[in-house]
Design an enzyme around this catalytic site. Structure first.
Site, PDB file in Angstrom:
ATOM      1  N   GLU A 194       0.735  -1.166   0.048  1.00 41.81           N
ATOM      2  CA  GLU A 194       0.024   0.016   0.118  1.00 41.81           C
ATOM      3  C   GLU A 194       1.218   1.482  -0.050  1.00 41.81           C
ATOM      4  O   GLU A 194       1.039   1.815   0.876  1.00 41.81           O
ATOM      5  CB  GLU A 194      -0.938   0.057   1.248  1.00 41.81           C
ATOM      6  CG  GLU A 194      -2.048  -1.276   1.197  1.00 41.81           C
ATOM      7  CD  GLU A 194      -3.136  -0.977   2.218  1.00 41.81           C
ATOM      8  OE1 GLU A 194      -2.751  -0.156   3.303  1.00 41.81           O
ATOM      9  OE2 GLU A 194      -4.167  -1.714   2.043  1.00 41.81           O
ATOM     10  N   GLU A 286      -6.449  -7.048  -1.601  1.00 47.21           N
ATOM     11  CA  GLU A 286      -7.053  -6.972  -0.361  1.00 47.21           C
ATOM     12  C   GLU A 286      -8.357  -6.404  -0.315  1.00 47.21           C
ATOM     13  O   GLU A 286      -8.390  -5.271  -0.841  1.00 47.21           O
ATOM     14  CB  GLU A 286      -6.101  -6.053   0.362  1.00 47.21           C
ATOM     15  CG  GLU A 286      -6.222  -6.006   1.983  1.00 47.21           C
ATOM     16  CD  GLU A 286      -4.961  -5.348   2.651  1.00 47.21           C
ATOM     17  OE1 GLU A 286      -3.761  -5.746   2.595  1.00 47.21           O
ATOM     18  OE2 GLU A 286      -5.557  -4.222   3.395  1.00 47.21           O
TER      19      GLU A 286
END
Length: 364
Positions: A194, A286
Site C-alpha cells: 500500500e 486486499e
C-alpha cells in the site's frame, strides 16, 4: 467448474510456527487496512468441516503457469480466469493461524484458489530478522504448493509509505524468494502492498527498479504492482485511475492492485475500479466488508457489488484476513488459531460470508 483434490501424499510437515505477539502501533486514521497485534484468546467450539473431492484437479493442476493476456489474468491454456482466496494477517503476529489444519480447511472446505502471504516489512516484521521471515515465506510456499494453491508473496510495506524506503530490503527479499521458488508455477509476486503519501511517479520508479530483480530469477511469474493512496488507484488522495492508465509501468506480465473496504469505500471507488479494469490488468489483493481499519459493522451489500463487478470482469480477489484477530474483519473467533479446529462453528459473520463467496464453483 473445478473441485478440490486432497494431496495423494502427506503435505510438507509444518515446522515450529512462529507465534510472536509483540504489540504493534495504532492504525493511522488515513490507512486502508488493519495493522495491529493480536488481542487475548477465547475458547474453541465447533469441529472443522471437510468437503474434499479426492479425484478433482487442484487450481494449479487445472491452470498451470499464469500470465497476463490483454487486461486479464490467463491460465496456461490462454483462458481468462479469476482466482479467489484469502490473505494471512501479518506473520510476525499470526503465524499460528497458518498450519496444516487451517490450510486443509482453506483448500478442501473453502475451495480457495490462492493465498496471500503477508510479510510486513516494519512493525516487528522483516526488517527485524530477514532470514527468519524469508524462511517463513518459503515454508508457507511449500505448504500451499503441496495443496495445489497459488501463492501471492506480499511485501507488506505500509509505513513509511514511500516504497523506495525499503528498496534495498525488497531487492534482497525478492531475489531470495524468486531464486529458491522459480521452478514453481504457482508463485505471484506483490512487490508493494500500500504505497501512500507519495506520487504515482515515485511509486512507478520503485516498480521499474524491483520488477527486473524478480525477472532476473523468475522470468515467467505474474507481478502485482501497488497503486497510489493505499492501492486505491489514487482515489483516496482525490485522484483517479487515469494517472496509471495514462502512465503505466514499463514492464510486461504485470497487474495493478486495488484495495477496498466496503463500509468506507463506496461508489467513487467502485467506478474507478470498473473503468480501470477495462484499460489495465487489475487484481484486488486486499478487501474487507468492514471499514478501512477492518473493524465495525459489515456492509455486505456494497461488498457484493464489488464482487459482482469482479466476477463480470474476471478480476481476481483476496480477502483480508485469515486470522483470529479481535476485529470483525478477521474470519475466525478469538482462540481458534493453533487449536486444530477451523470449522464453520468458529467463523465470525464476515467469515461465514466470505467462505460462501469463495466456495462458489470456479469458472476456469
Amino acid at each position: 467448474m473445478v473441485l478440490r483434490r486432497a494431496p495423494l501424499f502427506v503435505a510438507v510437515a509444518t515446522a515450529a510456527l512462529l507465534a510472536g505477539t509483540a504489540a504493534a502501533p495504532a492504525l493511522s486514521a488515513t490507512a486502508v487496512a488493519p495493522h495491529e497485534a493480536p488481542a487475548a484468546a477465547a475458547a474453541p467450539d465447533a469441529a472443522p468441516v471437510s468437503d474434499v473431492a479426492p479425484d478433482a484437479a487442484t487450481p494449479v493442476e487445472a491452470n498451470g503457469q499464469l500470465s497476463v493476456c490483454g487486461v486479464r489474468l490467463c491460465n496456461e491454456q490462454g483462458e481468462e480466469i479469476q482466482l479467489r482466496g484469502m490473505s494471512t494477517h501479518g506473520t510476525q503476529w499470526y503465524s499460528q493461524c497458518v498450519d496444516d489444519a487451517s490450510l486443509d480447511t482453506l483448500a478442501y472446505d473453502w475451495n480457495a484458489d490462492v493465498v496471500r502471504v503477508s510479510t510486513y516489512v516494519q512493525e516487528d516484521g522483516y526488517e527485524t530478522d530477514p532470514a527468519r521471515f524469508t524462511a517463513l515465506v518459503n515454508q508457507y510456499i511449500d505448504m500451499l504448493t503441496a495443496r495445489g494453491l497459488y501463492v501471492i508473496v506480499d511485501w507488506h510495506m505500509l509505513s513509511p509509505g514511500d516504497p523506495n524506503f525499503n528498496l534495498d530490503r525488497a531487492k534482497t527479499f525478492f531475489t531470495a524468494i524468486a531464486e529458491r521458488n522459480n521452478g514453481n508455477d504457482n508463485i505471484i509476486y506483490e512487490v508493494a502492498n500500500e504505497p501512500n503519501g507519495v506520487s504515482w511517479q515515485t511509486i512507478k520508479s520503485y516498480h521499474e527498479q524491483i520488477v527486473p530483480v524478480v525477472r532476473a530469477k523468475d522470468a515467467d511469474a505474474v507481478i502485482l504492482l501497488g497503486t497510489r493512496a493505499w492501492s486505491s488507484l489514487g482515489v483516496s488522495d482525490g485522484a483517479s485511475e487515469s494517472e496509471v492508465v495514462n502512465n503505466p509501468v514499463n514492464a510486461s506480465n504485470v497487474m495493478y492492485t486495488f484495495h477496498f473496504y466496503a463500509a468506507s469505500h463506496g461508489q467513487e471507488y467502485l467506478d474507478a475500479l470498473s473503468r480501470a479494469a477495462d484499460r489495465i490488468p487489475m487484481f484486488i489483493t486486499e478487501f474487507g466488508t468492514q471499514d478501512y481499519a477492518g473493524e465495525g459493522a459489515n456492509d455486505f451489500a456494497m461488498a457484493q457489488r464489488y464482487l459482482d463487478l469482479a466476477a463480470d470482469k474476471k478480476i481476481s480477489w483476496v480477502n483480508w484476513n485469515f486470522s483470529d484477530d479481535h476485529r470483525s474483519g478477521a474470519v475466525f473467533t478469538q482462540g481458534t488459531c493453533g487449536s486444530g479446529n477451523y470449522g464453520t462453528g468458529r467463523l465470525k459473520e464476515a467469515g461465514t460470508w466470505i467462505r460462501d463467496q469463495i466456495r462458489t464453483p470456479d469458472d476456469f
